[in-house]
Design a protein around this motif. Structure first.
Motif, PDB file in Angstrom:
ATOM      1  N   GLY A  53       0.457  -1.236   0.415  1.00  0.00           N
ATOM      2  CA  GLY A  53       0.177   0.105  -0.228  1.00  0.00           C
ATOM      3  C   GLY A  53       0.624   1.123   0.271  1.00  0.00           C
ATOM      4  O   GLY A  53       0.429   2.265   0.194  1.00  0.00           O
ATOM      5  N   SER A  73       0.137   3.494  -5.552  1.00  0.00           N
ATOM      6  CA  SER A  73      -0.794   2.896  -6.173  1.00  0.00           C
ATOM      7  C   SER A  73      -0.637   2.348  -7.660  1.00  0.00           C
ATOM      8  O   SER A  73      -0.053   1.968  -8.005  1.00  0.00           O
ATOM      9  CB  SER A  73      -1.466   4.092  -6.373  1.00  0.00           C
ATOM     10  OG  SER A  73      -1.073   5.063  -6.913  1.00  0.00           O
ATOM     11  N   LYS A 111      -6.648  -5.219  -9.546  1.00  0.00           N
ATOM     12  CA  LYS A 111      -7.527  -5.336  -8.278  1.00  0.00           C
ATOM     13  C   LYS A 111      -5.809  -5.560  -6.462  1.00  0.00           C
ATOM     14  O   LYS A 111      -4.870  -7.081  -7.757  1.00  0.00           O
ATOM     15  CB  LYS A 111      -7.980  -6.231  -8.079  1.00  0.00           C
ATOM     16  CG  LYS A 111      -9.641  -4.934  -8.353  1.00  0.00           C
ATOM     17  CD  LYS A 111     -10.273  -5.936  -8.128  1.00  0.00           C
ATOM     18  CE  LYS A 111     -11.678  -6.256  -8.877  1.00  0.00           C
ATOM     19  NZ  LYS A 111     -12.543  -6.807  -8.913  1.00  0.00           N
ATOM     20  N   THR A 113      -5.877  -0.686   0.096  1.00  0.00           N
ATOM     21  CA  THR A 113      -6.462   0.483  -0.711  1.00  0.00           C
ATOM     22  C   THR A 113      -5.070   1.651  -0.146  1.00  0.00           C
ATOM     23  O   THR A 113      -4.413   2.719  -0.288  1.00  0.00           O
ATOM     24  CB  THR A 113      -7.576   1.710   0.231  1.00  0.00           C
ATOM     25  OG1 THR A 113      -7.284   1.026   1.559  1.00  0.00           O
ATOM     26  CG2 THR A 113      -8.822   0.661  -0.904  1.00  0.00           C
TER      27      THR A 113
END
Lengths: 300, 446
Positions: free
Chosen positions: A83, A86, A91, A100
């Protein structure tokens, strides 16, 4: 001229018990699922694709290694999983939930020493639990157990600058584990250590892994390390970083240094080598025949 | 060892220049001076004249004596009516010997205008009853003393203001010894004046030296602490968040190029004439530099430490309080040490703002009177205060930040062991009260 005797496809000839082992592995729940992951950078020369359509699953209690030629984006991959960066597309699912940002459910051990120098070993290990508000004697005694697990009980009140490189990385592992993460991400954690310490640390890591319910994703550029540690090895291609092959390592567990000379081990290494350096023939061909010429004399 | 040399070499050089007469000594310190006919510049003993000028001075006096000597004979008539003016200048000649007599211990400082006592000394020297030794008279001057006395004794054997020589006397030829200019006093003179100044008690209009030191330190530390109090948080925020960095740093960078002293009149208008404008000057002189330095130090914190903290579950606020701030503290401490030195450099200008005060006022006044032997101790003292503050701060650093690996562990020195005994004993006593209770279950099974 040395002939490499090992059959390059030996690792595919799976004995029934090996095949059974991997079938059982894939029956386990998926901890980390990476689906069609892309990462592109904008640079002065244009768009660079670091990762292209990377997909793989990591199963519970699996030890997976990621290997690839330099510049294949293996560090980018693990930073996305942690994380810290990005992705451009695709996914990353942890237990089915999208990732996220950085979080304590994914522990990370870095190649550089990242212990907080102003905290003692014990305080470093307690850092994660403290961030989530855990305090008091129970947190402290739990931290002691983690330190015990990596064999550094004597050093719990030492500061990082008093420890050797290997000890620092052991504390870093204990610190990451203290958060009870679902998966432990390790980015070439032993890359900065000398060869002997590295071997020791590999054995330590396997021991810890065997005793805990922990899934590990381990990045390395060392063929021996990958073949020694992993259940499965994810081999990446460079430019762009794509999944080349996922090798199922046939070497039985528990592993020991004695297995370095077994045909399975050598075959696994040979296969990785072939995948990473596909155009390279025998290493001997690349070298010119050495001319044993004394000074000035032309010897035929 | 080299550190010792680093301090003793300049001292040795100073001593050498001061005490070895063949080194430098470009001036002549007058022991005996004389007036010159028609020249308004008057030198008194203790004054320094340049080596080049001194022979000229001697020659002028000798020529003057040659003109005078014919009139010493009693046969030659003296112009009528000039007696009183000749007497006046003769009295001056009489007193020219006084400083030499004082330094020989024949007279006290108060007796320099006691003509009777000086008259006796002339007699003693002329008759050879007693000769000055420290310093001695030159042969030339002894001769002059004898000639003058021959004349003087004809008028009176002891001093008599009414019957004083009315024929011109010979002037003593200037005498002196090699000396350095008065801006380089010898070490012993600096020590003596320093001791005098520092032991003088306070008077109504004149604070004692230690009160001055306190006053100056209050201005430096006051201004600096205020700057640190305001500047450190701003600097840390600028170094952590690029938004604040872009918002604050460009202006700060611009502002620090405007010299702080240029704001002095403005500061006096705003803060009126007390210590406030002085501290404000130190504040302005320090804070802009401080913000930029602290921001830079904060940015230099290793990124992997922040990343590691994030993967361990630290949120933004925790990153700042648990990682950034403890992580930069040792470097911040060093920055502040350097900036404190920076603050000291503003002291002199700050103390000239509004009403002069503190050590600077002393230096200013004494410097104007050319009392450099009193100025040097103060300058050296400022240096020592700054130096020792820094040394002490650097010594303490090892105690505050035991986790920095710079140098040998300071906590293992004998002094530190003694100092740390009580806190360590206390800590171990507390530790024993919280016993270690191992849990039987593996931590990961939860």
């Amino acid at each position: 001229m040395i002939e490499i005797q090992t059959d390059p496809l030996l690792y595919r000839v799976q004995k029934p018990e090996v095949r059974e082992r991997f079938e059982a592995l894939k029956q386990r729940p998926v901890v980390l699922s990476v689906q069609n992951l892309y990462k592109t950078f904008e640079s002065q020369t244009g768009t660079v694709t670091a990762l292209k359509d990377v997909s793989f699953d990591v199963y519970r209690r699996e030890f997976m290694c990621v290997i690839g030629p330099s510049g294949c984006g293996k560090s980018t991959l693990i930073r996305i999983l942690a994380g810290l960066e990005s992705s451009s597309d695709g996914k990353v699912l942890l237990d089915g939930n999208p990732v996220t940002g950085p979080g304590p459910d994914r522990g990370m051990v870095f190649q550089s020493y990242t212990l907080f120098p102003w905290l003692t070993v014990k305080q470093n290990v307690m850092f994660g639990p403290r961030m989530s508000g855990k305090r008091g004697t129970s947190a402290e005694s739990e931290a002691r157990q983690w330190i015990d697990l990596v064999g550094l009980s004597k050093f719990e009140n030492s500061y990082p600058h008093q420890l050797s490189g290997g000890m620092k990385q052991r504390v870093a592992i204990a610190r990451a584990l203290a958060n009870r993460p679902r998966i432990l991400l390790m980015d070439e954690p032993f890359g900065a250590l000398d060869a002997q310490t590295r071997c020791q640390m590999q054995s330590y890591l396997l021991q810890i892994w065997r005793n805990l319910d922990i899934t590990i994703l381990f990045i390395t550029h060392d063929l021996d390390e990958a073949a020694f540690l992993a259940d499965r090895i994810l081999v990446l291609k460079a430019n762009p970083g794509e999944v080349n092959e996922i090798i199922e390592v046939p070497v039985p567990r528990p592993r020991s240094a004695a297995q370095f000379i077994t045909p399975e081990f050598i075959a696994t290494k040979y296969r990785i080598d072939q995948l990473i350096h596909p155009d390279q023939g025998s290493p001997e061909d690349a070298l010119p025949f050495p001319r044993m010429t004394p000074q000035g004399d032309d010897v035929e | 060892m080299l550190t010792m040399f680093s301090f003793s070499l300049p001292l040795l050089a100073w001593c050498a220049v001061s005490y070895l007469p063949f080194l430098w000594h470009p001036d002549v310190e007058l022991q005996i001076s004389a007036d010159r006919e028609g020249v308004t510049t008057v030198y008194t003993p203790g004054d320094r004249v340049s080596e080049e000028f001194f022979p000229e001075f001697e020659a002028a006096v000798r020529t003057q004596n040659e003109e005078v000597s014919p009139f010493m004979s009693l046969d030659k008539p003296v112009e009528a009516g000039s007696e009183s003016s000749v007497r006046r200048s003769n009295k001056k000649v009489l007193r020219h010997l006084a400083p030499l007599l004082v330094s020989n211990g024949w007279l006290t400082e108060e007796q320099t205008k006691d003509d009777a006592a000086i008259y006796v000394a002339w007699k003693e020297i002329a008759t050879g009853a007693r000769l000055p030794e420290q310093p001695a008279l030159t042969e030339e001057n002894l001769e002059i003393v004898r000639k003058n006395w021959a004349l003087m004794s004809r008028y009176s054997d002891s001093y008599n203001a009414d019957n004083f020589v009315s024929r011109p006397l010979l002037s003593l030829v200037p005498q002196g010894r090699p000396a350095n200019p008065d801006y380089l006093p010898a070490p012993h003179r600096v020590l003596i004046s320093g001791f005098k100044e520092f032991t003088k008690p306070a008077e109504a209009e004149r604070p004692s030296m230690w009160q001055r030191v306190g006053h100056s330190m209050r201005i430096v530390f006051g201004g600096f602490l205020l700057a640190a109090l305001v500047g450190v948080p701003i600097g840390v925020i600028c170094g952590t968040y690029s938004f604040f960095s872009k918002l604050i740093e460009p202006f700060t960078d611009f502002f620090r190029y405007m010299p702080a002293p240029t704001f002095s009149t403005l500061l006096v208008v705003i803060f009126l004439a007390n210590d406030a404008p002085k501290m404000a000057l130190v504040f302005i002189g320090t804070i802009f530099q401080l913000i930029l330095v602290v921001a830079n130090t904060t940015r230099r914190l290793e990124l992997p430490l922040l990343e590691a903290a994030q993967t361990l579950g630290a949120n933004q606020a925790q990153l700042l309080t648990r990682v950034v701030i403890p992580g930069i503290l040792p470097n911040l401490y060093n920055d502040l040490r350097i900036l404190l030195g920076w603050a000291w450099t503003w002291l002199v200008i700050a103390e000239l703002v509004g009403v002069k005060s503190g050590l600077t006022e002393f230096i200013e006044t004494q410097g104007r009177w050319r009392n450099f032997d009193s100025v040097y101790p103060v300058i050296i003292l400022i240096g020592l205060i700054g130096f020792f503050t820094d040394q002490i701060l650097s010594f303490i650093r090892g105690f505050i930040f035991p986790w920095t690996s710079e140098g040998p562990a300071i906590t293992s020195t004998p002094v530190a062991k003694v100092l740390l005994f009580v806190p360590r004993w206390f800590k171990s006593a507390v530790d024993e009260r919280i016993p270690y209770q191992p849990e039987s279950t593996s931590p990961n099974k939860a």
